[in-house]
Design a protein around this motif. Structure first.
Motif, PDB file in Angstrom:
ATOM      1  N   GLU B 109       0.837  -1.209   0.000  1.00 25.10           N
ATOM      2  CA  GLU B 109       0.000   0.000   0.000  1.00 25.10           C
ATOM      3  C   GLU B 109       0.871   1.259   0.000  1.00 25.10           C
ATOM      4  OE1 GLU B 109      -2.514   1.463  -0.495  1.00 25.10           O
ATOM      5  OE2 GLU B 109      -4.135  -0.019  -0.483  1.00 25.10           O
ATOM      6  N   SER B 110       0.270   2.351  -0.428  1.00 26.36           N
ATOM      7  CA  SER B 110       0.983   3.633  -0.416  1.00 26.36           C
ATOM      8  C   SER B 110       0.704   4.375   0.887  1.00 26.36           C
ATOM      9  CB  SER B 110       0.528   4.507  -1.575  1.00 26.36           C
ATOM     10  OG  SER B 110       0.956   3.945  -2.776  1.00 26.36           O
ATOM     11  N   VAL B 111       1.510   5.397   1.087  1.00 24.85           N
ATOM     12  CA  VAL B 111       1.314   6.265   2.248  1.00 24.85           C
ATOM     13  C   VAL B 111       1.721   7.688   1.853  1.00 24.85           C
ATOM     14  CG1 VAL B 111       3.628   5.815   3.206  1.00 24.85           C
ATOM     15  CG2 VAL B 111       1.791   6.527   4.731  1.00 24.85           C
ATOM     16  N   VAL B 112       0.996   8.653   2.369  1.00 25.25           N
ATOM     17  CA  VAL B 112       1.370  10.063   2.195  1.00 25.25           C
ATOM     18  C   VAL B 112       2.030  10.530   3.491  1.00 25.25           C
ATOM     19  CG1 VAL B 112       0.501  12.423   1.880  1.00 25.25           C
ATOM     20  CG2 VAL B 112      -0.555  10.515   0.643  1.00 25.25           C
ATOM     21  N   VAL B 113       3.137  11.230   3.365  1.00 26.91           N
ATOM     22  CA  VAL B 113       3.809  11.779   4.547  1.00 26.91           C
ATOM     23  C   VAL B 113       3.835  13.304   4.422  1.00 26.91           C
ATOM     24  CG1 VAL B 113       5.929  11.811   5.918  1.00 26.91           C
ATOM     25  CG2 VAL B 113       5.239   9.706   4.721  1.00 26.91           C
ATOM     26  N   CYS B 114       3.380  13.995   5.451  1.00 24.84           N
ATOM     27  CA  CYS B 114       3.420  15.462   5.389  1.00 24.84           C
ATOM     28  C   CYS B 114       3.470  16.077   6.784  1.00 24.84           C
ATOM     29  CB  CYS B 114       2.234  16.012   4.598  1.00 24.84           C
ATOM     30  SG  CYS B 114       0.676  15.889   5.430  1.00 24.84           S
ATOM     31  N   PRO B 115       4.009  17.274   6.874  1.00 24.45           N
ATOM     32  CA  PRO B 115       4.051  17.938   8.187  1.00 24.45           C
ATOM     33  C   PRO B 115       2.645  18.299   8.647  1.00 24.45           C
ATOM     34  CG  PRO B 115       5.325  19.164   6.524  1.00 24.45           C
ATOM     35  CD  PRO B 115       4.536  18.123   5.803  1.00 24.45           C
ATOM     36  N   VAL B 116       2.480  18.464   9.946  1.00 24.42           N
ATOM     37  CA  VAL B 116       1.158  18.677  10.511  1.00 24.42           C
ATOM     38  C   VAL B 116       0.785  20.159  10.522  1.00 24.42           C
ATOM     39  CG1 VAL B 116       1.786  19.005  12.945  1.00 24.42           C
ATOM     40  CG2 VAL B 116      -0.321  17.788  12.353  1.00 24.42           C
ATOM     41  N   ASP B 117       1.719  21.023  10.168  1.00 27.41           N
ATOM     42  CA  ASP B 117       1.479  22.443  10.433  1.00 27.41           C
ATOM     43  C   ASP B 117       1.421  23.390   9.229  1.00 27.41           C
ATOM     44  OD1 ASP B 117       4.093  22.197   9.826  1.00 27.41           O
ATOM     45  OD2 ASP B 117       4.876  23.023  11.686  1.00 27.41           O
ATOM     46  N   CYS B 133      -2.612   8.237  -4.953  1.00 29.48           N
ATOM     47  CA  CYS B 133      -2.964   7.379  -6.087  1.00 29.48           C
ATOM     48  C   CYS B 133      -1.806   7.264  -7.073  1.00 29.48           C
ATOM     49  CB  CYS B 133      -4.208   7.907  -6.799  1.00 29.48           C
ATOM     50  SG  CYS B 133      -5.656   7.848  -5.730  1.00 29.48           S
ATOM     51  N   GLN B 134      -1.103   8.377  -7.260  1.00 29.53           N
ATOM     52  CA  GLN B 134       0.044   8.389  -8.166  1.00 29.53           C
ATOM     53  C   GLN B 134       1.132   7.435  -7.661  1.00 29.53           C
ATOM     54  OE1 GLN B 134       0.120   9.741 -11.092  1.00 29.53           O
ATOM     55  NE2 GLN B 134       2.276   9.241 -11.548  1.00 29.53           N
ATOM     56  N   ALA B 135       1.347   7.425  -6.349  1.00 31.49           N
ATOM     57  CA  ALA B 135       2.350   6.527  -5.761  1.00 31.49           C
ATOM     58  C   ALA B 135       1.939   5.075  -5.947  1.00 31.49           C
ATOM     59  CB  ALA B 135       2.536   6.850  -4.279  1.00 31.49           C
ATOM     60  N   ARG B 136       0.634   4.820  -5.833  1.00 29.68           N
ATOM     61  CA  ARG B 136       0.095   3.466  -6.029  1.00 29.68           C
ATOM     62  C   ARG B 136       0.426   2.922  -7.415  1.00 29.68           C
ATOM     63  NH1 ARG B 136      -6.099   3.148  -3.866  1.00 29.68           N
ATOM     64  NH2 ARG B 136      -5.672   1.907  -1.991  1.00 29.68           N
ATOM     65  N   ALA B 140       6.951   5.777 -10.316  1.00 28.68           N
ATOM     66  CA  ALA B 140       8.190   6.209  -9.663  1.00 28.68           C
ATOM     67  C   ALA B 140       8.206   5.622  -8.259  1.00 28.68           C
ATOM     68  CB  ALA B 140       8.238   7.728  -9.598  1.00 28.68           C
ATOM     69  N   ASN B 141       9.382   5.622  -7.631  1.00 27.13           N
ATOM     70  CA  ASN B 141       9.462   5.135  -6.247  1.00 27.13           C
ATOM     71  C   ASN B 141       8.927   6.151  -5.256  1.00 27.13           C
ATOM     72  OD1 ASN B 141      10.544   2.600  -6.711  1.00 27.13           O
ATOM     73  ND2 ASN B 141      12.639   3.433  -6.875  1.00 27.13           N
ATOM     74  N   LEU B 142       8.963   7.398  -5.681  1.00 30.09           N
ATOM     75  CA  LEU B 142       8.648   8.494  -4.769  1.00 30.09           C
ATOM     76  C   LEU B 142       7.940   9.583  -5.567  1.00 30.09           C
ATOM     77  CD1 LEU B 142       9.523   8.866  -1.791  1.00 30.09           C
ATOM     78  CD2 LEU B 142      11.505  10.124  -2.641  1.00 30.09           C
ATOM     79  N   ALA B 198       4.545  10.991  -1.337  1.00 35.90           N
ATOM     80  CA  ALA B 198       3.871   9.704  -1.181  1.00 35.90           C
ATOM     81  C   ALA B 198       4.777   8.624  -1.763  1.00 35.90           C
ATOM     82  CB  ALA B 198       2.522   9.710  -1.894  1.00 35.90           C
ATOM     83  N   CYS B 199       4.695   7.406  -1.233  1.00 34.82           N
ATOM     84  CA  CYS B 199       5.440   6.260  -1.764  1.00 34.82           C
ATOM     85  C   CYS B 199       4.774   5.000  -1.226  1.00 34.82           C
ATOM     86  CB  CYS B 199       6.901   6.313  -1.339  1.00 34.82           C
ATOM     87  SG  CYS B 199       7.127   6.129   0.438  1.00 34.82           S
ATOM     88  N   LYS B 200       5.248   3.853  -1.701  1.00 40.19           N
ATOM     89  CA  LYS B 200       4.730   2.601  -1.132  1.00 40.19           C
ATOM     90  C   LYS B 200       5.408   2.400   0.222  1.00 40.19           C
ATOM     91  CE  LYS B 200       3.027   0.658  -5.201  1.00 40.19           C
ATOM     92  NZ  LYS B 200       2.677  -0.498  -6.019  1.00 40.19           N
TER      93      LYS B 200
END
Lengths: 437, 437
Positions: B109-117, B133-136, B140-142, B198-200
């Motif tokens: 599965e993919s995951v999005v990582v982002c700052p909270v602020d 969805c693009q990461a899915r 690309a890897n990233l 985002a990436c897997k």
């Protein structure tokens, strides 16, 4: 020298340091040589003693200020309390009667009358002594101190002397003029009227009897509420033909606004405060326990107290009254004869305050109808009396008092306690005093 | 969508609202439609739910923030706690392992990582969904989110895409440049790197295993202190050849200073405050119970909290760190998982605090070596357990606990109490937890 200090009413132009119960003269803002701070009242009282150790000082003030005056000047200071506010002339008459009837001073003696809140140096009090002696001579009925004007102010009335020289008879008084008129007066040698004068006590009393019907001090005190409000200038000074003025050219600042207050401050920061180098002409007066940080400001005054926080351009600060009038908040801090209290927290059904009692002092024996109280002693030692039962107390002790229960605390050392009030209608009015049997 | 929110460390650039334990993302400063206020954390969490009700959100943060996060987002929110600070890449790796090993999410599965602020609108989260969805797709890897630059900022790294269009492979990364260089990059179509990607999950874990030796989540958690500090950009992004960027031109503000914070505020005054008409470009953020009055100021921010008072030119406020670092003061306010506390008074041998517990919550069962405590309940109902003895409590009740005595309080309704601590060495460290039998 006999001197009556007129301690004026509450003002909000130095908010948040002054409020409905703390007038500006009680703000401890002037640094003493020992590094501690004193108020205008304390400063003036100390300066009088330095110039004349035997000066008999009487503070004429409203009843609301009595506690604060004792707190700042000690229990010995002589106070002539006004039962209510009736402008300057009735206050002076009552104080003059206090001097003759209560303090037993000869009515043939002179008295100096001046406001308690000018920012002045020693030479001012030397001048007051001279004024006192001049009044003794009896050349005139009244001797005013005329301030050498420094600019064509619209704030003051002007006194036109008959001739030049240190002492002169007065030709005429001029009401507060516009700037152009003020310039004319100054060109004619006019002086500012600062409300400072000397005369014989019997003169002041005679004028009082002409305007008010009373027998003696006690009678006037009883009738005080029925007396007409009238200012001394209007009632006496402007009508008196035999009147002299003595010039005074020393430092004399009327500290009525933040702008003039900061001019008189020796330091830019009083209390916890930090100022970045990008600040210019900034003053911080902070009575809170937490720091103030100022950055990149110019000609701004910042003041924080338990009542609120002011951040104002110094010029603009003169116009704060309508804003401060809109603030509807309970008193958060007060000085009492026995010490002081500060509100720490206000909730719908409770209020938490910190109470500090001076060593040797005690509250009235009192009770509250609508609230329970819990005291937790955090410092010192003393005794409580609760419904007649006496108990020694020290830090860590807890005393609970239900509504209706009579109580007091007596401080042996300085005593601090946290008081939690619990009830639905908490009010300072909810207090009944009792006699301790 | 799976999303990891990186909840960063303490910062002092929004002092006095942020301090050593309250990071800027917890400040409740943004007005909601119902008139109440929410923090950046609450705002972002709410916005994610509005765009994707089923989003699996994991907050990666230090242990110190766990209480505050539960306080603001509720007990259900999923948190990946860092045992200590080790920069962004170890934090992401730990969170990724939490998703697969603890939450059981498929590593494919993919995951999005982002700052909270960031201060953003709904379109930002729509873009994150697209990124996910693009990461899915696995082209690309990233996949990075590249922010359309609005000015040649020196604050950001720049991403140079291979070609125009919404999604492109990345040609190269540029470190934070000077203004002139930044202008060049922007002319070449460069985008700001906001640290959002985002990436897997398996990709993130594979990179983690390449750099750190660990078996699974628990193992990495145990070893976390021994792991080398390294940022994600440096460890992964700048070395990855198969990397895409997706353009985002919507609103995106990095609220790191008072200057940017006030730009994002809808109202000029939050909390009790009054502004004279002579003020221009002034913001007041007041967390105290007493009012702030501002007069005759221009482009100034005023903020007051139990920690202190800031008055700063907005531009100058960016340079506050060295000044705030000099302030050596205990924490005056904190949010805990069970509620919050606020220091009301500090004396040499005592401290008075106000404690508010949420309905249904309770403190740990604990004791103190060096202080006695006295609780006075001012609101609500609940139970206390003191040395094993249980007791119902309500407003007006007093509970005294000597040093060493074990105690807790359980709130049935919202419960407020005044806690007086008495002792010579009062410290937050003086706390021993016990098991309630």
């Amino acid at each position: 020298m006999n001197i009556i200090l007129l301690s004026g009413g509450s003002g909000k132009r130095l908010w948040p340091l002054s409020n409905d119960i703390r007038s500006k003269q009680f703000i401890k803002i002037f640094k003493k040589q020992d590094g501690t701070y004193e108020s205008m009242l304390q400063r003036v009282y100390r300066q009088i003693r330095e110039v004349d150790v035997d000066a008999k000082v009487t503070v004429a003030t409203s009843r609301a200020q009595i506690s604060a005056i004792h707190n700042q000047l000690g229990e010995e200071v002589c106070i002539s309390p006004e039962p209510c506010r009736r402008d300057t002339f009735p206050a002076m008459a009552l104080a003059a009667a206090h001097l003759t009837d209560i303090q037993g001073i000869d009515p043939e003696e002179s008295v100096v009358v001046c406001p308690v809140d000018p920012y002045v140096e020693k030479d001012y009090f030397e001048a007051l002594k001279e004024l006192f002696c001049q009044a003794r001579k009896g050349e005139a009925n009244l001797v005013l101190l005329g301030m050498a004007p420094t600019y064509p102010s619209e704030k003051y009335g002007y006194i036109i002397p008959e001739k030049e020289g240190r002492i002169s008879f007065v030709k005429t008084f001029k009401e507060k003029p516009g700037t152009e008129k003020a310039k004319e007066y100054i060109a004619q040698g006019a002086l500012w009227n600062g409300g400072i004068f000397a005369c014989k006590l019997k003169y002041l009393l005679q004028k009082a009897h002409e305007l008010m019907e009373f027998k003696d001090y006690e009678d006037l005190y009883e009738k005080y509420e029925t007396v007409t409000k009238i200012s001394f200038d209007y009632a006496v000074a402007e009508k008196e033909p035999r009147i002299q003025v003595m010039r005074f050219a020393g430092e004399w600042k009327d500290i009525g606004t933040w702008n003039t207050m900061t001019e008189a401050m020796e330091e830019a920061v009083v209390g916890k405060g930090m100022m970045a180098e990008t600040c210019e002409g900034v003053h911080i007066v902070n009575e809170m326990d937490v720091p103030v940080l100022a950055m990149g400001l110019r000609d701004v005054v910042i003041s924080a107290s338990p009542e609120g926080i002011l951040v104002a351009d110094k010029e603009q600060s003169s116009y704060m009254k309508p804003y401060v009038d809109r603030i509807d908040q309970q008193i958060m801090f007060a000085e009492k004869s026995w010490g002081s209290y500060r509100v720490l927290d206000v909730e719908k059904g409770s209020m938490t305050i910190k109470v500090t009692l001076h060593a040797g002092s005690s509250m009235n024996y009192h009770s509250h109808k609508n609230r329970d109280e819990i005291w937790t002693v955090i410092e010192g030692a003393g005794r409580t009396i609760v419904d007649g039962m006496e108990q020694n107390i020290k830090a860590g002790d807890v005393i609970t008092m239900s509504a209706g229960c009579r109580h007091t605390v007596i401080a042996e050392t300085q005593l601090k306690l946290i008081e939690v009030q619990i009830g639905e209608a908490i009010s300072v009015q909810d207090k009944e005093k009792h006699v301790l049997e």
